[in-house]
Write a protein that holds these residues in place. Structure first.
Motif, PDB file in Angstrom:
ATOM      1  N   UNK A 371       0.839  -1.206   0.000  1.00 48.06           N
ATOM      2  CA  UNK A 371       0.000   0.000   0.000  1.00 48.06           C
ATOM      3  C   UNK A 371       0.875   1.257   0.000  1.00 48.06           C
ATOM      4  N   UNK A 372       1.978   1.215   0.748  1.00 49.79           N
ATOM      5  CA  UNK A 372       2.905   2.355   0.769  1.00 49.79           C
ATOM      6  C   UNK A 372       3.451   2.577  -0.643  1.00 49.79           C
ATOM      7  N   UNK A 373       3.826   1.477  -1.267  1.00 50.95           N
ATOM      8  CA  UNK A 373       4.413   1.577  -2.613  1.00 50.95           C
ATOM      9  C   UNK A 373       3.380   2.092  -3.623  1.00 50.95           C
ATOM     10  N   UNK A 374       2.149   1.664  -3.436  1.00 58.84           N
ATOM     11  CA  UNK A 374       1.080   2.074  -4.354  1.00 58.84           C
ATOM     12  C   UNK A 374       0.840   3.588  -4.317  1.00 58.84           C
ATOM     13  N   UNK A 375       0.827   4.151  -3.102  1.00 55.24           N
ATOM     14  CA  UNK A 375       0.489   5.574  -2.966  1.00 55.24           C
ATOM     15  C   UNK A 375       1.738   6.461  -2.844  1.00 55.24           C
ATOM     16  N   UNK A 376       2.893   5.842  -2.678  1.00 53.59           N
ATOM     17  CA  UNK A 376       4.142   6.605  -2.548  1.00 53.59           C
ATOM     18  C   UNK A 376       4.931   6.578  -3.836  1.00 53.59           C
ATOM     19  N   UNK A 377       4.396   7.215  -4.839  1.00 52.17           N
ATOM     20  CA  UNK A 377       5.050   7.224  -6.156  1.00 52.17           C
ATOM     21  C   UNK A 377       6.443   7.843  -6.053  1.00 52.17           C
ATOM     22  N   UNK A 381       7.426  10.499   0.028  1.00 55.49           N
ATOM     23  CA  UNK A 381       6.319  10.247   0.952  1.00 55.49           C
ATOM     24  C   UNK A 381       5.950  11.500   1.741  1.00 55.49           C
ATOM     25  N   UNK A 382       4.722  11.949   1.574  1.00 60.57           N
ATOM     26  CA  UNK A 382       4.217  13.057   2.392  1.00 60.57           C
ATOM     27  C   UNK A 382       3.760  12.506   3.743  1.00 60.57           C
ATOM     28  N   UNK A 383       3.038  13.326   4.473  1.00 62.68           N
ATOM     29  CA  UNK A 383       2.520  12.885   5.773  1.00 62.68           C
ATOM     30  C   UNK A 383       1.280  12.008   5.588  1.00 62.68           C
ATOM     31  N   UNK A 384       0.356  12.473   4.695  1.00 62.18           N
ATOM     32  CA  UNK A 384      -0.957  11.826   4.619  1.00 62.18           C
ATOM     33  C   UNK A 384      -1.326  11.418   3.194  1.00 62.18           C
ATOM     34  N   UNK A 385      -2.353  10.579   3.109  1.00 58.09           N
ATOM     35  CA  UNK A 385      -2.890  10.096   1.837  1.00 58.09           C
ATOM     36  C   UNK A 385      -4.377  10.449   1.850  1.00 58.09           C
ATOM     37  N   UNK A 386      -4.845  11.178   0.854  1.00 56.71           N
ATOM     38  CA  UNK A 386      -6.246  11.624   0.866  1.00 56.71           C
ATOM     39  C   UNK A 386      -7.205  10.446   0.998  1.00 56.71           C
ATOM     40  N   UNK A 387      -8.158  10.566   1.921  1.00 53.96           N
ATOM     41  CA  UNK A 387      -9.050   9.446   2.246  1.00 53.96           C
ATOM     42  C   UNK A 387      -9.996   9.063   1.112  1.00 53.96           C
ATOM     43  N   UNK A 388     -10.138   9.954   0.114  1.00 53.65           N
ATOM     44  CA  UNK A 388     -11.007   9.644  -1.032  1.00 53.65           C
ATOM     45  C   UNK A 388     -10.214   9.302  -2.291  1.00 53.65           C
ATOM     46  N   UNK A 389      -9.199  10.139  -2.577  1.00 54.90           N
ATOM     47  CA  UNK A 389      -8.520  10.023  -3.875  1.00 54.90           C
ATOM     48  C   UNK A 389      -7.214   9.241  -3.850  1.00 54.90           C
ATOM     49  N   UNK A 391      -4.433  10.669  -3.269  1.00 53.49           N
ATOM     50  CA  UNK A 391      -3.370  11.633  -3.585  1.00 53.49           C
ATOM     51  C   UNK A 391      -2.702  12.061  -2.268  1.00 53.49           C
ATOM     52  N   UNK A 392      -1.389  12.231  -2.310  1.00 55.47           N
ATOM     53  CA  UNK A 392      -0.675  12.613  -1.092  1.00 55.47           C
ATOM     54  C   UNK A 392      -1.048  14.037  -0.684  1.00 55.47           C
ATOM     55  N   UNK A 393      -1.107  14.255   0.628  1.00 55.17           N
ATOM     56  CA  UNK A 393      -1.328  15.620   1.119  1.00 55.17           C
ATOM     57  C   UNK A 393      -0.657  15.831   2.461  1.00 55.17           C
ATOM     58  N   UNK A 394      -0.716  17.089   2.937  1.00 58.12           N
ATOM     59  CA  UNK A 394       0.008  17.432   4.155  1.00 58.12           C
ATOM     60  C   UNK A 394       1.466  17.685   3.823  1.00 58.12           C
ATOM     61  N   UNK A 395       2.302  17.701   4.874  1.00 59.26           N
ATOM     62  CA  UNK A 395       3.722  18.024   4.687  1.00 59.26           C
ATOM     63  C   UNK A 395       4.374  17.078   3.680  1.00 59.26           C
ATOM     64  N   UNK A 396       5.036  17.633   2.646  1.00 59.69           N
ATOM     65  CA  UNK A 396       5.703  16.773   1.668  1.00 59.69           C
ATOM     66  C   UNK A 396       7.018  16.230   2.209  1.00 59.69           C
ATOM     67  N   UNK A 397       7.412  15.069   1.732  1.00 52.46           N
ATOM     68  CA  UNK A 397       8.707  14.474   2.081  1.00 52.46           C
ATOM     69  C   UNK A 397       8.949  14.493   3.601  1.00 52.46           C
TER      70      UNK A 397
END
Length: 420
Positions: A371-377, A381-389, A391-397
């Protein structure tokens, strides 16, 4: 054992992936020993050195130093010690606060002086733990002089007692104080903080004894044992789960006081027996209850069968930018679930009867990392992963995101080597 080997060989992250993760992680470490939580300076501003995040980051580097004795890691640890000395001896601009309870500092070493949740008492304990392990390594390598000059001296003079001794004294005298939790939201008595404090005091007692500071060793051990009683208060006898903060408390009220920080506490202070071992009923029930909550809270988890993305706690309102939004899954906590299942596998004896259980735990851990690999293109890695889409959000890297994933990968590699 052939079954084990075939089971353990395939790893989720390639060598190149791991190199990228490490590269992004190291990019956040400054030459003066400070570690920025994330390179982002606005929306959100994470361009500070948080005591907790930095200690968790340096603990990973310390384990790399233990296994390689590479000079680069040692140099980073020495820089971190110099930086920590600087922070411990700053004047605290916040009235009535002890500098050791300050959670974050500007990159020039000055304490953050705006309104904030203070004190936070997990930081000194986490920092003591990583530096105690390093001190033990240095003593093994006949570098006692450096240890006594910089890390631990039995005198009680703040100017010369050393980084570890200062943190241990603070922890031993303040563990029973209310403080803010690791998410910086709730004022009270916290499971994660108590676990970090107990670990530091037991390890500190062992170091004190080795350095013939026997009175201090006895005192640290006494305090660590008292924390045991406190930890037992966090058990919910009705639901057989663990509560993150003792009730009643102000701030966010959480369903059954469930919070992923409980799992972090279990993994940071691994117990060999009792109700707080990773495989105990209370811990497993807590994991299951969190799973249930996050499975129903995050629409994106409808796309996942089996392993899912984990967040902080039910009802979280911090979306990475503001505190009145809807909380999302976090990379840190999804990776923590991978580490949790690898820990369960690592704790089982290598017998034929345990084969299928070990294999299953490894598979579950791998699925969390997938799952990390799927959303961590691109391994950013940011702080959060949008609960709907997704897409990464919050603090980047985010530094801690890399550390959490690398910790899980480390344990996965250890398992692979053990099962060969």
């Amino acid at each position: 054992m052939i079954f084990f080997v075939s089971q353990a060989i395939s790893s989720v992250f390639s060598f190149e992936d791991v190199q990228k993760l490490r590269q992004h992680f190291f990019a956040n470490i400054q030459s003066n020993g400070a570690i920025v939580a994330a390179p982002s300076k606005q929306n959100p501003d994470y361009y500070y050195d948080w005591i907790r995040d930095s200690a968790i980051a340096m603990a990973l580097i310390e384990t790399w130093y233990e296994s390689t004795h590479a000079f680069g890691y040692k140099e980073r640890l020495f820089n971190y010690i110099s930086w920590s000395q600087k922070l411990q001896h700053q004047y605290d601009p916040s009235p009535g606060q002890d500098i050791l309870g300050e959670p974050k500092f500007y990159i020039n070493g000055y304490p953050f002086d705006g309104p904030w949740g203070r004190p936070q008492n997990d930081g000194p304990a986490l920092r003591a733990s990583v530096l105690i392990r390093f001190a033990q390594q240095l003593l093994d390598d006949d570098e006692a002089e450096y240890v006594q000059a910089n890390l631990y001296n039995s005198n009680l003079d703040p100017n010369s007692m050393g980084v570890i001794k200062m943190d241990l004294e603070y922890t031993a005298h303040h563990w029973s104080d209310k403080n803010y939790d690791l998410w910086e939201e709730v004022y009270g008595y916290h499971f994660f903080t108590a676990m970090a404090q107990q670990k530091a005091l037991y390890e500190g007692a062992a170091l004190a004894r080795r350095l013939n500071d026997n009175e201090a060793a006895v005192y640290y051990e006494q305090q660590a044992k008292l924390i045991d009683t406190r930890l037992m208060e966090h058990l919910d006898p009705v639901h057989k789960t663990i509560q993150a903060t003792l009730l009643p408390h102000p701030g966010p009220q959480k369903t059954l006081e469930l919070d992923s920080s409980i799992i972090l506490g279990i993994l940071f202070n691994l117990q060999k027996d009792g109700v707080l071992t990773p495989g105990s009923l209370y811990v497993q029930n807590t994991v299951d209850a969190l799973y249930e909550q996050f499975n129903s809270m995050f629409p994106i988890n409808n796309n996942h069968s089996g392993e899912i993305l984990f967040g902080r706690y039910p009802g979280d309102t911090y979306d990475g930018y503001q505190t009145n939004g809807i909380g999302n899954p976090w990379f840190i906590l999804t990776a923590t679930m991978a580490e949790y299942y690898y820990t369960l596998a690592d704790n089982l004896p290598l017998t034929k009867g345990n084969q299928s259980t070990i294999a299953k735990h490894i598979q579950v851990g791998d699925n969390y990392l997938k799952l990390i690999k799927k959303y961590g293109k691109d391994m950013k890695l940011s702080e959060q992963i949008n609960l709907n889409t997704g897409v990464q959000q919050g603090a980047p890297s985010l530094t801690w995101s890399y550390v959490a994933v690398l910790r899980a990968i480390e344990l996965r590699d250890k398992l692979t080597n053990k099962l060969k």
